[in-house]
Design a protein around this motif. Structure first.
Motif, PDB file in Angstrom:
ATOM      1  N   PRO A 189    -102.406  36.919  43.620  1.00 28.87           N
ATOM      2  CA  PRO A 189    -100.951  36.707  43.719  1.00 28.87           C
ATOM      3  C   PRO A 189    -100.580  35.861  44.933  1.00 28.87           C
ATOM      4  N   GLY A 190     -99.755  34.848  44.684  1.00 25.46           N
ATOM      5  CA  GLY A 190     -99.325  33.940  45.736  1.00 25.46           C
ATOM      6  C   GLY A 190    -100.229  32.729  45.893  1.00 25.46           C
ATOM      7  N   ASN A 191    -101.414  32.763  45.295  1.00 25.14           N
ATOM      8  CA  ASN A 191    -102.344  31.634  45.376  1.00 25.14           C
ATOM      9  C   ASN A 191    -102.758  31.164  43.986  1.00 25.14           C
ATOM     10  N   GLU A 192    -101.816  31.146  43.057  1.00 26.51           N
ATOM     11  CA  GLU A 192    -102.135  30.697  41.704  1.00 26.51           C
ATOM     12  C   GLU A 192    -102.430  29.206  41.706  1.00 26.51           C
ATOM     13  N   LEU A 193    -103.423  28.842  40.933  1.00 24.93           N
ATOM     14  CA  LEU A 193    -103.772  27.430  40.808  1.00 24.93           C
ATOM     15  C   LEU A 193    -102.937  26.784  39.712  1.00 24.93           C
ATOM     16  N   PRO A 194    -102.639  25.502  39.853  1.00 25.86           N
ATOM     17  CA  PRO A 194    -101.929  24.791  38.797  1.00 25.86           C
ATOM     18  C   PRO A 194    -102.764  24.783  37.510  1.00 25.86           C
ATOM     19  N   ALA A 195    -102.096  24.792  36.365  1.00 24.21           N
ATOM     20  CA  ALA A 195    -102.773  24.848  35.065  1.00 24.21           C
ATOM     21  C   ALA A 195    -103.794  23.721  34.893  1.00 24.21           C
ATOM     22  N   ASN A 196    -103.512  22.532  35.455  1.00 21.98           N
ATOM     23  CA  ASN A 196    -104.435  21.402  35.277  1.00 21.98           C
ATOM     24  C   ASN A 196    -105.763  21.591  36.019  1.00 21.98           C
ATOM     25  N   LEU A 197    -105.857  22.586  36.898  1.00 19.22           N
ATOM     26  CA  LEU A 197    -107.105  22.832  37.626  1.00 19.22           C
ATOM     27  C   LEU A 197    -107.955  23.934  37.010  1.00 19.22           C
ATOM     28  N   LEU A 198    -107.390  24.707  36.100  1.00 21.41           N
ATOM     29  CA  LEU A 198    -108.100  25.878  35.580  1.00 21.41           C
ATOM     30  C   LEU A 198    -109.409  25.532  34.893  1.00 21.41           C
ATOM     31  N   GLU A 199    -109.504  24.374  34.260  1.00 20.25           N
ATOM     32  CA  GLU A 199    -110.742  23.957  33.583  1.00 20.25           C
ATOM     33  C   GLU A 199    -111.695  23.199  34.513  1.00 20.25           C
ATOM     34  N   LYS A 200    -111.263  22.930  35.745  1.00 18.43           N
ATOM     35  CA  LYS A 200    -112.126  22.221  36.702  1.00 18.43           C
ATOM     36  C   LYS A 200    -113.234  23.160  37.178  1.00 18.43           C
ATOM     37  N   ILE A 201    -114.262  22.582  37.777  1.00 22.27           N
ATOM     38  CA  ILE A 201    -115.461  23.323  38.158  1.00 22.27           C
ATOM     39  C   ILE A 201    -115.255  24.053  39.493  1.00 22.27           C
ATOM     40  N   MET A 202    -115.429  25.382  39.452  1.00 18.61           N
ATOM     41  CA  MET A 202    -115.398  26.189  40.659  1.00 18.61           C
ATOM     42  C   MET A 202    -116.775  26.178  41.321  1.00 18.61           C
ATOM     43  N   HIS A 203    -117.836  26.240  40.504  1.00 14.48           N
ATOM     44  CA  HIS A 203    -119.200  26.186  41.027  1.00 14.48           C
ATOM     45  C   HIS A 203    -120.158  25.798  39.908  1.00 14.48           C
ATOM     46  N   VAL A 204    -121.080  24.898  40.240  1.00 17.68           N
ATOM     47  CA  VAL A 204    -122.143  24.514  39.313  1.00 17.68           C
ATOM     48  C   VAL A 204    -123.432  24.405  40.120  1.00 17.68           C
ATOM     49  N   SER A 205    -124.533  24.810  39.521  1.00 13.91           N
ATOM     50  CA  SER A 205    -125.828  24.637  40.181  1.00 13.91           C
ATOM     51  C   SER A 205    -126.824  24.077  39.182  1.00 13.91           C
ATOM     52  N   LEU A 206    -127.568  23.075  39.646  1.00 15.40           N
ATOM     53  CA  LEU A 206    -128.563  22.387  38.831  1.00 15.40           C
ATOM     54  C   LEU A 206    -129.888  22.362  39.595  1.00 15.40           C
ATOM     55  N   PRO A 207    -130.863  23.186  39.185  1.00 17.16           N
ATOM     56  CA  PRO A 207    -132.167  23.118  39.841  1.00 17.16           C
ATOM     57  C   PRO A 207    -132.789  21.734  39.602  1.00 17.16           C
ATOM     58  N   ILE A 208    -133.234  21.090  40.691  1.00 17.82           N
ATOM     59  CA  ILE A 208    -133.854  19.772  40.547  1.00 17.82           C
ATOM     60  C   ILE A 208    -135.320  19.796  40.971  1.00 17.82           C
ATOM     61  N   SER A 209    -135.783  20.922  41.498  1.00 17.49           N
ATOM     62  CA  SER A 209    -137.198  21.143  41.780  1.00 17.49           C
ATOM     63  C   SER A 209    -137.378  22.650  41.952  1.00 17.49           C
ATOM     64  N   GLN A 210    -138.594  23.083  42.232  1.00 19.09           N
ATOM     65  CA  GLN A 210    -138.812  24.511  42.456  1.00 19.09           C
ATOM     66  C   GLN A 210    -138.124  24.987  43.729  1.00 19.09           C
ATOM     67  N   GLU A 211    -137.929  24.090  44.674  1.00 18.70           N
ATOM     68  CA  GLU A 211    -137.354  24.459  45.959  1.00 18.70           C
ATOM     69  C   GLU A 211    -135.885  24.081  46.130  1.00 18.70           C
ATOM     70  N   THR A 212    -135.385  23.153  45.343  1.00 16.47           N
ATOM     71  CA  THR A 212    -134.070  22.573  45.611  1.00 16.47           C
ATOM     72  C   THR A 212    -133.117  22.743  44.440  1.00 16.47           C
ATOM     73  N   ILE A 213    -131.883  23.139  44.772  1.00 12.10           N
ATOM     74  CA  ILE A 213    -130.820  23.258  43.779  1.00 12.10           C
ATOM     75  C   ILE A 213    -129.665  22.382  44.237  1.00 12.10           C
ATOM     76  N   LEU A 214    -129.237  21.476  43.390  1.00 14.70           N
ATOM     77  CA  LEU A 214    -128.060  20.653  43.653  1.00 14.70           C
ATOM     78  C   LEU A 214    -126.853  21.458  43.201  1.00 14.70           C
ATOM     79  N   MET A 215    -125.897  21.681  44.106  1.00 15.37           N
ATOM     80  CA  MET A 215    -124.722  22.495  43.785  1.00 15.37           C
ATOM     81  C   MET A 215    -123.450  21.700  44.031  1.00 15.37           C
ATOM     82  N   GLY A 216    -122.374  22.135  43.376  1.00 13.51           N
ATOM     83  CA  GLY A 216    -121.123  21.433  43.575  1.00 13.51           C
ATOM     84  C   GLY A 216    -119.923  22.161  43.028  1.00 13.51           C
ATOM     85  N   SER A 217    -118.739  21.561  43.283  1.00 13.91           N
ATOM     86  CA  SER A 217    -117.470  22.081  42.782  1.00 13.91           C
ATOM     87  C   SER A 217    -116.415  20.990  42.885  1.00 13.91           C
TER      88      SER A 217
END
Length: 159
Positions: A58-86
């Motif tokens: 409450p009080g921090n609602e996001l605009p409707a156009n952002l609801l489908e945007k990425i909050m967090h994504v992770s893509l393993p690119i090796s055994q040791e490394t994960i590329l992450m983003g938002s």
């Protein structure tokens, strides 16, 4: 032997065995960028969550156009490394290319997370204090005194 320097094994035993991964923040095109990175590196997303998946605040609602945007994504690119983003959101503000890269540190314990977080935040600015989160991590964010953005987390083992 790292870069021609012999390392004492007792020194290594004193280190916190943390993992550091790159974290990229975008102005609304994170999904497009990560689809591109997935095509380049291969593999599958380990996590892909959207802002609509966040519990309401409450009080921090996001605009409707952002609801489908990425909050967090992770893509393993090796055994040791994960590329992450938002995607950015109004609470974070817009990001500038070149200043949209953070370092994400994963630690083996909550106490290690606190130790690293407190050390890195000395002289810097805490943007999110370490705390348990709705996604299950113990997590915090800070800007260190050199202008580097750090994300520190601990994920407890699943039972």
């Amino acid at each position: 032997n790292i870069f021609g320097t012999r390392i004492n094994s007792s020194f290594l035993n004193k280190l916190i065995m943390a993992t550091i991964n790159p974290y990229l923040t975008f102005n609304g095109n994170c999904e497009e960028a990560f689809d591109f990175y997935k095509s380049a590196f291969g593999g599958n997303f380990r996590i892909l969550s959207r802002f609509k998946d966040m519990p309401p605040k409450p009080g921090n609602e996001l605009p409707a156009n952002l609801l489908e945007k990425i909050m967090h994504v992770s893509l393993p690119i090796s055994q040791e490394t994960i590329l992450m983003g938002s995607d950015s959101n109004p609470m974070m503000g817009n990001v500038t290319t070149g200043q949209n890269i953070s370092l994400s540190v994963s630690t083996p314990s909550k106490s290690d997370a606190d130790k690293i977080f407190n050390s890195l935040s000395a002289g810097g600015n805490i943007t999110m204090a370490t705390a348990d989160t709705f996604w299950g991590s113990y997590f915090g964010m800070l800007l260190d005194k050199f202008g580097i953005i750090w994300m520190v987390s601990y994920d407890s083992p699943q039972a």
